[in-house]
Design an enzyme around this catalytic site. Structure first.
Site, short mmCIF file in Angstrom:
data_model
loop_
_atom_site.label_atom_id
_atom_site.label_comp_id
_atom_site.label_asym_id
_atom_site.label_seq_id
_atom_site.Cartn_x
_atom_site.Cartn_y
_atom_site.Cartn_z
N LEU A 85 0.84 -1.20 0.00
CA LEU A 85 0.00 0.00 0.00
C LEU A 85 0.87 1.25 0.00
CD1 LEU A 85 -2.68 -0.83 2.72
CD2 LEU A 85 -3.05 -0.63 0.27
N LYS A 116 -4.85 -1.00 10.42
CA LYS A 116 -3.78 -1.67 9.68
C LYS A 116 -3.08 -2.58 10.69
CE LYS A 116 0.23 -0.40 6.84
NZ LYS A 116 0.82 -1.70 6.94
N LYS A 289 -10.10 2.33 2.16
CA LYS A 289 -10.34 1.60 0.91
C LYS A 289 -11.61 2.09 0.23
CE LYS A 289 -8.66 -2.55 3.12
NZ LYS A 289 -8.93 -3.93 3.50
S1 IVH Z 1 -5.67 -3.91 2.32
C1 IVH Z 1 -3.00 -4.18 -1.97
N1 IVH Z 1 -6.18 -3.87 4.88
O1 IVH Z 1 -0.45 -3.75 5.17
C2 IVH Z 1 -3.00 -4.45 -0.53
N2 IVH Z 1 -3.95 -4.31 4.20
O2 IVH Z 1 1.59 -1.92 4.17
C3 IVH Z 1 -4.34 -4.15 0.06
N3 IVH Z 1 -2.41 -4.72 6.07
O3 IVH Z 1 0.05 -5.31 2.07
C4 IVH Z 1 -4.25 -4.45 1.46
N4 IVH Z 1 -3.89 -4.50 7.68
O4 IVH Z 1 -0.40 -6.81 4.18
C5 IVH Z 1 -5.24 -4.03 3.93
N5 IVH Z 1 -6.83 -3.83 7.08
C6 IVH Z 1 -5.87 -4.00 6.17
C7 IVH Z 1 -4.53 -4.29 6.51
C8 IVH Z 1 -3.59 -4.42 5.49
C9 IVH Z 1 -2.62 -4.75 7.38
C10 IVH Z 1 -1.10 -4.95 5.43
C11 IVH Z 1 -1.20 -5.67 4.11
C12 IVH Z 1 -0.61 -4.70 3.12
C13 IVH Z 1 0.31 -3.92 4.00
C14 IVH Z 1 0.69 -2.60 3.38
#
Ligand code: IVH
Length: 672
Positions: A85, A116, A289
């Protein structure tokens, strides 16, 4: 055989029942049966499988505790890339992100905001309802097959209900809850094992276990937040995704907000920043998102990250604690550094019991006294610092700190460094200084001397066998064997390690000297520029300042160092001992072309999957230069998790920021 047919039916029934109870227990928090009852069903299944081994499936609820150890991880190609992200560090950046997407969308749009989770990303694939594999993100295109370890996570279903999608690649974050982490660390300490630094490291370490029985002992959990390949099922919104998770018995995000404009997004992020401390695991930010999946598709992705999502990173965490005492540490250059011993406190994922106070002036400026309640802050891996004293909580019993006038190690009167605020012990033979110098020289990033750990250094120095690094090369077997608890093998290992260090490149030795302000990157710049010790020694202040990376203060420190007779005598003894005094000729690169990272300057920051020193070695081996701070001469900032101010500076200067994933991709790329 009627028996096996009946048994097969019962196995299927029990498997579905157990998965359902798992779901009720872990996902819905509404168990219908007692633990005892659950165990009874599990035992019945186990008995049947023992009687009819042909009915045992690797996805059976009895198979959680882990199968046989594996020799190594195989690779799994992600059918759809696993992206990372984009991060933002301020509210303005979030608003900018929103407004950018708003233009494309033609107006305000719906979003969701989630915590996150600070863990390890994983992709889990189910085919026809059965768990097929679990893989790490790796470089985003291929990851490690960690199925055996992930299977041990209780809250993760091994089988999905009948109406689940035909192909479902769910993505999420594996983490260790704070309480489980604390308990595990307490047990490790008890057993004399090294505790883990924080839950995230503990998670990563657990998932890298080759023996799934070890992983099964670790309190791992998972929260699902996205999906890759999805077949036989259509999703229109984030709500539908959440419902799908629930139906499948997969744990989704605990907290969630809807927001339809940037003000609402900011309000949600602020609320989350408060609420996240009540969550049973570490969070390092908020993820925003786009709500509609169709809109997500419309916005698409850059090469690194989706445009439809954005991570907002929270500020470093703070905690209140008490200063129990202030002790003095003596550095390798003789600097006396005050360190606060604190009442242990849990902050940013680890227990903190010490904080650097830097120097006397800092203590005076902040007015830090023994007995004070203080606020400490920890950002990523950085050593915690005292940011504020709670003066209103003083009782009057607090004791002001006084810098000693004599070195606590050797008793020599200290001197005040006129340029710096530092107070130093001027005694070159001060035991504590000698120890620090030898440790610095022997450490992995410098001469990397096998067998010369901290304990060995202490023994050698306390026995009076060395006062500087050149003495190491005169150490004799007869002297070392007399040291406490030293056997023939450890002494031989040490002597071999010392002999092997003579093959190290010149820059490592120069860095190993521990010249004030000369880190490994300056040492490399010096060698790159001057090619030999003698040339560096002969260089004037102006010559030195002409080197990239070397400013006035560093140049002065270098001329001071080489102007000191004791240092020169030591260096000459190293020459006699056969250490490298000239730079090695540059290593030829494959195909005769120039090295991959030639003419690039790198800065490495944040938490990465291997040590920064290890990554720096890789970059150097490919012809790149690694420096400590971001400037306009920096080509790339390699930023790991929790990258802080360097990131901001790089962004300000327009320096290209690379994620570890991008870096790994670059490494793997064929540049023929
Ligand atoms: S959405 C394209 N939601 O943080 C990736 N990611 O620093 C969309 N992560 O790669 C990910 N909590 O591994 C999403 N609630 C959450 C998350 C989350 C942790 C991680 C994930 C991502 C990384 C980015």
């Amino acid at each position: 055989m009627a028996d096996i047919i009946a048994a097969k039916d019962r196995v299927r029934q029990l498997t579905a029942e157990l998965e359902r109870h798992n779901r009720l227990y872990y996902i819905e928090a509404q168990p219908e049966i007692s633990d005892h009852e659950y165990d009874r069903l599990l035992r019945e299944l186990g008995d049947l499988e023992a009687e009819f081994p042909e009915l045992l499936s690797p996805n059976s609820p009895t198979q959680r505790v882990g199968g046989a150890p594996i020799p190594g991880f195989t690779q799994i190609a992600h059918p759809e890339r696993m992206m990372s992200l984009d991060n933002s560090y301020s509210e303005e950046e979030v608003v900018e992100w929103y407004n950018r997407q708003k233009k494309v969308m033609g107006g305000d749009f719906e979003t969701i905001i989630e915590p996150k989770v600070d863990g390890v990303a994983v992709a889990i694939r189910y085919e026809d309802g059965a768990l097929k594999y679990a893989a790490t993100r790796g470089d985003g295109r291929t990851g490690d097959d960690i199925t055996q370890n992930v299977r041990t996570i209780r809250s993760l279903p091994l089988n999905l209900p009948a109406d689940a999608p035909q192909t479902f690649e769910v993505r999420g974050e594996i983490f260790m809850p704070n309480d489980g982490f604390a308990k595990m660390n307490a047990e490790r300490l008890e057993a004399g094992e090294a505790p883990f630094v924080n839950p995230r490291n503990a998670t990563a370490g657990s998932l890298k276990q080759l023996d799934p029985k070890v992983a099964a002992q670790r309190p791992l959990d998972i929260i699902c937040h996205g999906f890759g390949q999805l077949e036989g099922f259509a999703l229109a919104t984030q709500d539908e995704f959440r419902d799908l998770l629930k139906k499948a018995g997969l744990r989704g995000s605990d907290a969630r907000w809807r927001a339809g404009n940037s003000d609402e997004i900011l309000a949600a992020i602020r609320e989350l920043d408060v609420r996240r401390h009540d969550l049973p695991y570490e969070t390092d930010g908020a993820v925003v998102k786009v709500f509609s999946i169709a809109a997500q598709k419309q916005l698409g992705s850059t090469s690194k990250a989706p445009r439809w999502a954005m991570a907002f990173k929270f500020q470093a965490e703070q905690a209140q604690t008490k200063v129990l005492s202030i002790e003095i540490q003596i550095g390798r250059t003789g600097a006396l550094t005050p360190v606060a011993n604190l009442e242990p406190v849990f902050v940013s994922g680890s227990t903190v019991a010490r904080a650097t106070l830097h120097n006397e002036e800092e203590i005076r400026r902040k007015d830090i006294r023994v007995g004070d309640c203080v606020i400490i802050e920890k950002a990523g891996e950085i050593i915690p610092a005292v940011v504020e004293v709670k003066k209103e909580l003083r009782t009057g019993d607090e004791v002001e700190f006084v810098m000693p006038t004599e070195c606590p190690s050797c008793g020599t009167p200290v001197v005040r460094d006129p340029v710096q605020v530092a107070v130093r012990c001027p005694n070159y033979q001060c035991t504590e200084q000698v120890k620090r110098r030898l440790r610095h020289y022997a450490q992995r990033g410098a001469m990397d001397i096998q067998g010369l750990g901290d304990v060995m250094v202490d023994l050698i120095v306390d026995a009076g066998l060395a006062i500087d690094v050149a003495d190491l090369y005169d150490l004799k077997f007869e002297d070392l064997i007399k040291l406490e608890r030293q056997g023939q093998r450890s002494v031989e290992k040490l002597l071999d390690g010392i002999a092997a260090s003579k093959q190290q490149p010149l820059w490592r030795m120069i860095f190993g000297f521990g010249i004030l302000h000369v880190g490994s990157s300056s040492a490399q710049s010096l060698v790159g520029h001057f090619s030999s010790i003698d040339a560096i020694r002969a260089a004037s202040l102006e010559d030195l300042e002409a080197v990239d990376d070397i400013g006035t203060i560093v140049a002065k420190s270098i001329t001071d160092y080489f102007g000191n007779e004791q240092n020169i005598a030591m260096i000459e003894r190293l020459r006699d001992a056969g250490l490298p005094f000239e730079a090695a000729p540059p290593e030829p690169t494959a195909g005769g072309g120039s090295a991959k990272f030639a003419d690039t300057t790198w800065v490495i920051t944040g938490t990465l999957s291997e040590s920064r020193e290890g990554i720096a070695d890789t970059i150097r081996a490919l012809g790149g230069k690694v420096t400590g701070s971001v400037s306009k001469n920096t080509t790339y900032l390699l930023a790991g998790e929790k990258a802080g101010s360097k990131m901001t500076k790089a962004e300000k200067l327009g320096v290209r920021v690379l994620s570890e994933e991008e870096f790994r991709t670059m490494l793997a790329e064929d540049d023929a």
